[in-house]
Design a protein around this motif. Structure first.
Motif, PDB file in Angstrom:
ATOM      1  N   LEU A 148      12.695 -64.185   1.458  1.00 47.27           N
ATOM      2  CA  LEU A 148      13.742 -63.246   1.066  1.00 47.27           C
ATOM      3  C   LEU A 148      15.003 -63.565   1.859  1.00 47.27           C
ATOM      4  N   PHE A 149      16.105 -63.754   1.150  1.00 44.19           N
ATOM      5  CA  PHE A 149      17.390 -64.077   1.775  1.00 44.19           C
ATOM      6  C   PHE A 149      18.282 -62.846   1.627  1.00 44.19           C
ATOM      7  N   LEU A 150      18.761 -62.300   2.772  1.00 46.48           N
ATOM      8  CA  LEU A 150      19.555 -61.061   2.755  1.00 46.48           C
ATOM      9  C   LEU A 150      20.957 -61.320   3.291  1.00 46.48           C
ATOM     10  N   ASP A 151      21.926 -60.727   2.645  1.00 49.56           N
ATOM     11  CA  ASP A 151      23.318 -60.792   3.100  1.00 49.56           C
ATOM     12  C   ASP A 151      23.898 -59.383   3.007  1.00 49.56           C
ATOM     13  N   LEU A 152      24.680 -58.984   4.018  1.00 53.93           N
ATOM     14  CA  LEU A 152      25.262 -57.648   4.040  1.00 53.93           C
ATOM     15  C   LEU A 152      26.587 -57.655   3.280  1.00 53.93           C
ATOM     16  N   ASP A 153      26.679 -56.805   2.265  1.00 56.37           N
ATOM     17  CA  ASP A 153      27.897 -56.742   1.451  1.00 56.37           C
ATOM     18  C   ASP A 153      29.051 -56.165   2.274  1.00 56.37           C
ATOM     19  N   ALA A 154      30.208 -56.791   2.160  1.00 54.99           N
ATOM     20  CA  ALA A 154      31.449 -56.297   2.776  1.00 54.99           C
ATOM     21  C   ALA A 154      31.334 -56.133   4.287  1.00 54.99           C
ATOM     22  N   PHE A 155      30.530 -56.955   4.929  1.00 56.08           N
ATOM     23  CA  PHE A 155      30.392 -56.833   6.379  1.00 56.08           C
ATOM     24  C   PHE A 155      31.687 -57.240   7.094  1.00 56.08           C
ATOM     25  N   SER A 221      20.528 -49.716   4.076  1.00 52.06           N
ATOM     26  CA  SER A 221      21.672 -48.929   3.591  1.00 52.06           C
ATOM     27  C   SER A 221      21.756 -47.543   4.220  1.00 52.06           C
ATOM     28  N   ALA A 222      20.724 -47.112   4.919  1.00 51.24           N
ATOM     29  CA  ALA A 222      20.749 -45.784   5.532  1.00 51.24           C
ATOM     30  C   ALA A 222      21.937 -45.662   6.480  1.00 51.24           C
ATOM     31  N   PRO A 223      22.626 -44.523   6.473  1.00 52.60           N
ATOM     32  CA  PRO A 223      23.814 -44.368   7.320  1.00 52.60           C
ATOM     33  C   PRO A 223      23.477 -44.569   8.795  1.00 52.60           C
ATOM     34  N   VAL A 224      24.458 -45.064   9.526  1.00 56.13           N
ATOM     35  CA  VAL A 224      24.288 -45.274  10.959  1.00 56.13           C
ATOM     36  C   VAL A 224      25.577 -44.850  11.644  1.00 56.13           C
ATOM     37  N   LYS A 225      25.432 -44.247  12.818  1.00 57.10           N
ATOM     38  CA  LYS A 225      26.596 -43.831  13.595  1.00 57.10           C
ATOM     39  C   LYS A 225      26.661 -44.661  14.862  1.00 57.10           C
ATOM     40  N   ILE A 226      27.773 -45.345  15.030  1.00 57.06           N
ATOM     41  CA  ILE A 226      27.998 -46.169  16.212  1.00 57.06           C
ATOM     42  C   ILE A 226      29.228 -45.610  16.922  1.00 57.06           C
ATOM     43  N   GLY A 227      28.992 -44.958  18.056  1.00 62.31           N
ATOM     44  CA  GLY A 227      30.101 -44.272  18.708  1.00 62.31           C
ATOM     45  C   GLY A 227      30.597 -43.144  17.828  1.00 62.31           C
ATOM     46  N   GLU A 228      31.858 -43.183  17.475  1.00 59.88           N
ATOM     47  CA  GLU A 228      32.445 -42.174  16.590  1.00 59.88           C
ATOM     48  C   GLU A 228      32.534 -42.665  15.156  1.00 59.88           C
ATOM     49  N   VAL A 229      31.980 -43.859  14.897  1.00 60.52           N
ATOM     50  CA  VAL A 229      32.107 -44.478  13.573  1.00 60.52           C
ATOM     51  C   VAL A 229      30.837 -44.246  12.764  1.00 60.52           C
ATOM     52  N   GLN A 230      30.988 -43.728  11.548  1.00 57.40           N
ATOM     53  CA  GLN A 230      29.881 -43.549  10.623  1.00 57.40           C
ATOM     54  C   GLN A 230      29.952 -44.674   9.603  1.00 57.40           C
ATOM     55  N   LEU A 231      28.829 -45.435   9.481  1.00 54.46           N
ATOM     56  CA  LEU A 231      28.823 -46.615   8.612  1.00 54.46           C
ATOM     57  C   LEU A 231      27.620 -46.620   7.694  1.00 54.46           C
ATOM     58  N   SER A 232      27.775 -47.352   6.595  1.00 51.89           N
ATOM     59  CA  SER A 232      26.659 -47.617   5.706  1.00 51.89           C
ATOM     60  C   SER A 232      26.944 -48.947   5.011  1.00 51.89           C
ATOM     61  N   VAL A 233      26.042 -49.906   5.184  1.00 52.02           N
ATOM     62  CA  VAL A 233      26.210 -51.209   4.534  1.00 52.02           C
ATOM     63  C   VAL A 233      25.043 -51.443   3.586  1.00 52.02           C
ATOM     64  N   HIS A 234      25.309 -52.211   2.557  1.00 49.68           N
ATOM     65  CA  HIS A 234      24.284 -52.482   1.553  1.00 49.68           C
ATOM     66  C   HIS A 234      23.974 -53.972   1.528  1.00 49.68           C
ATOM     67  N   PRO A 235      22.691 -54.325   1.435  1.00 49.98           N
ATOM     68  CA  PRO A 235      22.338 -55.738   1.386  1.00 49.98           C
ATOM     69  C   PRO A 235      22.201 -56.233  -0.052  1.00 49.98           C
ATOM     70  N   SER A 236      22.398 -57.517  -0.212  1.00 56.42           N
ATOM     71  CA  SER A 236      22.009 -58.210  -1.432  1.00 56.42           C
ATOM     72  C   SER A 236      20.864 -59.142  -1.061  1.00 56.42           C
ATOM     73  N   ILE A 237      19.803 -59.142  -1.879  1.00 54.17           N
ATOM     74  CA  ILE A 237      18.565 -59.829  -1.509  1.00 54.17           C
ATOM     75  C   ILE A 237      18.166 -60.807  -2.604  1.00 54.17           C
ATOM     76  N   GLY A 238      17.906 -62.053  -2.208  1.00 57.30           N
ATOM     77  CA  GLY A 238      17.385 -63.053  -3.128  1.00 57.30           C
ATOM     78  C   GLY A 238      15.959 -63.398  -2.751  1.00 57.30           C
ATOM     79  N   ILE A 239      15.108 -63.540  -3.787  1.00 55.64           N
ATOM     80  CA  ILE A 239      13.677 -63.745  -3.535  1.00 55.64           C
ATOM     81  C   ILE A 239      13.226 -65.044  -4.184  1.00 55.64           C
ATOM     82  N   ALA A 240      12.600 -65.918  -3.376  1.00 52.44           N
ATOM     83  CA  ALA A 240      12.023 -67.170  -3.879  1.00 52.44           C
ATOM     84  C   ALA A 240      10.553 -67.193  -3.508  1.00 52.44           C
ATOM     85  N   MET A 241       9.718 -67.612  -4.468  1.00 48.49           N
ATOM     86  CA  MET A 241       8.275 -67.639  -4.244  1.00 48.49           C
ATOM     87  C   MET A 241       7.762 -69.078  -4.297  1.00 48.49           C
TER      88      MET A 241
END
Length: 275
Positions: A148-155, A221-241
């Motif tokens: 599984l290859f994962l990349d974070l969208d708009a990181f 994608s679950a929200p995370v709080k870092i200091g005073e910053v509230q963030l949520s990032v979404h991954p895109s996942i590619g699957i090879a078998m």
């Protein structure tokens, strides 16, 4: 190091003192016997017999003195050997400590060479090494493996907006979430930047992999709080078998990477090779 050396030396010293006292007592009594022979011998005893007895006693005294000298020499040799053994034990203990330090240093160096410094996950080279090893071990067995290859969208926007410190903390959190979401024997790796990969050995099929991809998407994608910053990032996942999508490490990584880009482009969350 030997903790018995002082006790052994003390016992040896006592034995030596006992022997010295015993030999000294025997020699003293023999000398007294020599001096007393003319007094205690019967009047009718020939002078030659008395002289012979004296010579025999003196010979015994000389022999005892030789024994005492030999015992002293052996005791000295014993103590020298004991000291050498003690020094050898100290040297061996030092060498063991040095060897242990070298081995620990080698393990640390190997770990650093195989792991990402930020997330402490296996790096790209270690992931590829493990993937190649798994392919050789399986050798066509079923069920096979998946990548599984994962990349974070708009990181990049996270770094540009909030700074690299926040971005690094986010990557570390994503790494921990991915590790907890897969099985204990599965491998999660940071390939570099905001790219991650999972190696799953013994996967039953597409349906189960699809459910896992949805789970990974949710935990990342679950929200995370870092200091005073509230963030949520979404991954895109590619699957090879394997073996359907490739039989080599390079081919599987490439196919999973391409599937990830299709998922990102179509905003589907995840995609299999060929979708």
């Amino acid at each position: 190091m030997s903790t018995m050396a002082p006790e052994q030396d003390h016992r040896a010293g006592l034995v030596a003192e006992d022997w010295r006292d015993l030999l000294a007592t025997i020699k003293a009594r023999l000398k007294m016997t020599v001096d007393a022979l003319p007094l205690v011998a019967p009047p009718e005893a020939p002078v030659a017999l008395q002289a012979r007895l004296q010579r025999n006693v003196l010979t015994c005294i000389d022999a005892l003195e030789q024994v005492q000298t030999l015992l002293a020499s052996e005791l000295k040799h014993y103590r020298e050997l004991e000291e050498q053994a003690h020094q050898t034990e100290l040297t061996l203990a030092t060498m063991r400590e040095q060897l242990s330090g070298l081995q620990a240093g080698e393990r640390r160096a190997r770990h650093q060479a195989q792991h990402d410094g930020l997330t402490h996950l296996p790096n790209r080279s270690f992931f590829r090494e493990r993937l190649e090893g798994s392919l050789k071990t399986l050798a066509g067995q079923q069920p096979a493996l998946a990548v599984l290859f994962l990349d974070l969208d708009a990181f990049k926007q996270v770094n540009d907006t909030h700074g690299h410190a926040v971005g690094d903390e986010l990557l570390a959190i994503v790494a921990e979430r991915l590790t907890r979401a897969v099985r204990a024997h599965d491998m999660v790796s940071r390939l570099g930047g905001d790219e991650f990969a999972c190696l799953l050995v013994g996967v039953p099929g597409r349906e189960q992999l699809g459910r896992l991809a949805l789970k990974l998407e949710a935990v990342v994608s679950a929200p995370v709080k870092i200091g005073e910053v509230q963030l949520s990032v979404h991954p895109s996942i590619g699957i090879a078998m394997c073996p359907d999508d490739g039989a080599s490490a390079d081919e599987l990584l490439h196919q999973a990477d391409q599937a990830m880009y299709r998922a990102k482009r179509h905003q589907t969350g995840f995609a299999f090779v060929g979708d």
